[in-house]
Design a protein around this motif. Structure first.
Motif, PDB file in Angstrom:
ATOM      1  N   SER A  64      27.333  24.946  29.121  1.00  0.00           N
ATOM      2  CA  SER A  64      27.420  24.075  27.949  1.00  0.00           C
ATOM      3  C   SER A  64      26.742  24.658  26.717  1.00  0.00           C
ATOM      4  CB  SER A  64      26.799  22.710  28.260  1.00  0.00           C
ATOM      5  OG  SER A  64      25.395  22.830  28.461  1.00  0.00           O
ATOM      6  N   ALA A  93      30.947  18.530  33.333  1.00  0.00           N
ATOM      7  CA  ALA A  93      30.331  17.332  33.923  1.00  0.00           C
ATOM      8  C   ALA A  93      29.626  17.681  35.229  1.00  0.00           C
ATOM      9  CB  ALA A  93      31.398  16.264  34.158  1.00  0.00           C
ATOM     10  N   LYS A  94      30.224  18.561  35.997  1.00  0.00           N
ATOM     11  CA  LYS A  94      29.628  18.960  37.276  1.00  0.00           C
ATOM     12  C   LYS A  94      28.347  19.754  37.071  1.00  0.00           C
ATOM     13  CE  LYS A  94      30.618  21.695  41.428  1.00  0.00           C
ATOM     14  NZ  LYS A  94      31.645  22.529  42.134  1.00  0.00           N
ATOM     15  N   SER A 134      26.369  16.423  24.283  1.00  0.00           N
ATOM     16  CA  SER A 134      27.392  15.585  24.912  1.00  0.00           C
ATOM     17  C   SER A 134      28.572  16.468  25.299  1.00  0.00           C
ATOM     18  CB  SER A 134      27.862  14.489  23.950  1.00  0.00           C
ATOM     19  OG  SER A 134      28.576  15.067  22.863  1.00  0.00           O
ATOM     20  N   ILE A 135      29.366  15.987  26.242  1.00  0.00           N
ATOM     21  CA  ILE A 135      30.554  16.737  26.655  1.00  0.00           C
ATOM     22  C   ILE A 135      31.514  16.885  25.484  1.00  0.00           C
ATOM     23  CG2 ILE A 135      32.612  16.672  28.120  1.00  0.00           C
ATOM     24  CD1 ILE A 135      30.925  15.497  30.337  1.00  0.00           C
TER      25      ILE A 135
END
Length: 260
Positions: A134, A156-157, A173-174
């Motif tokens: 990320s 997310a994983k 945030s994603i």
């Protein structure tokens, strides 16, 4: 047995972050493993040659056996042999740190590097580092080759990096991560500015194997004062060309061929 293996790897990973070693009580407490079980695990790891106990203070320390295994694996895989000359060329042209990360399941791991900076500030983080997807140019470049759904699922994983551990512009945030991924997809390579670390920038391009499978990522990283956004844009074609050259040469590496 699986529980013992999991604990053993946790101990190895814990000691890998502490080259000065640590006391038995500290390790047991932080890993939440009973003192007696921790002692047994360390005794077995000592017997197998992966850990030693410092006679001066009693601290437990990793030996270089794991390093030796990793270097032996990389040597026999052919990765460094085929990639190093290409990384050296890119480092010389860019004047910055160039690295190659290899895809391994859901992870990216840096396995080779070339330093182009001959003076002044140098950016040179540890090798063998598992990439934070990320908050890194390498992670964004890899995610950009996936479908939107797969990229979101992987982020997310893996989770988001803690802001205090990265740069001031690290996505929290994603949705913010995917904005970087979208830009990388449109551009063909990723760019980050004070995302992984304060005052540092980086860019990355994916290395495609056969059938369009991504087998690795080539990155350029350096201080913002030199590797400005404008400089990264100018280096884009050279970075992409190097990634293509690594891809063409990847057939000489047993590890790359397996991943492709």
């Amino acid at each position: 047995m699986s529980g013992i293996l999991e604990r053993s790897f946790k101990v190895l990973e814990y000691l890998a972050d502490r080259p000065e070693g640590c006391a038995l009580s500290t390790l047991a407490g932080e890993l939440q493993i009973p003192l007696s079980a921790s002692h047994r695990l360390l005794a077995e790891l000592i017997r197998c040659g992966y850990v030693r106990q410092d006679l001066r203070d009693g601290h437990y320390v990793l030996t270089i056996k794991l390093v030796s295994l990793g270097l032996s694996f990389l040597s026999r895989s052919g990765i460094v042999d085929i990639a190093q000359p290409l990384l050296d060329q890119l480092a010389a042209a860019s004047g910055e740190l160039v690295r190659l990360a290899v895809v391994d399941g859901d992870d990216l791991t840096f396995v080779a590097k070339a330093q182009g900076a001959t003076h002044g500030l140098r950016y040179d983080p540890d090798m063998g580092l598992s990439v934070a997807l990320s908050c890194s140019a390498a992670g964004h470049a890899w995610l950009s080759t996936m479908s939107e759904e797969d990229a979101i699922a992987l982020v997310a994983k893996k989770g988001l990096g803690k802001p205090e551990d990265y740069g001031p512009r690290a996505p929290t945030s994603i949705k913010a991560v995917m904005a970087y991924v979208k830009s990388a997809r449109q551009r063909g390579f990723s760019m980050i500015n004070e995302v992984f670390a304060p005052g540092m920038t980086a860019m990355a391009a994916p290395v495609f194997g056969t059938h369009g499978v991504v087998i690795g990522v080539v990155t350029i990283a350096g201080p913002l004062v030199r590797l400005t956004p404008q400089r990264m844009e100018a280096l884009g074609p050279l970075l992409l060309r190097t990634a293509e050259e690594v891809a063409r040469a990847s057939g000489a590496s047993a590890l790359f061929k397996k991943r492709a």
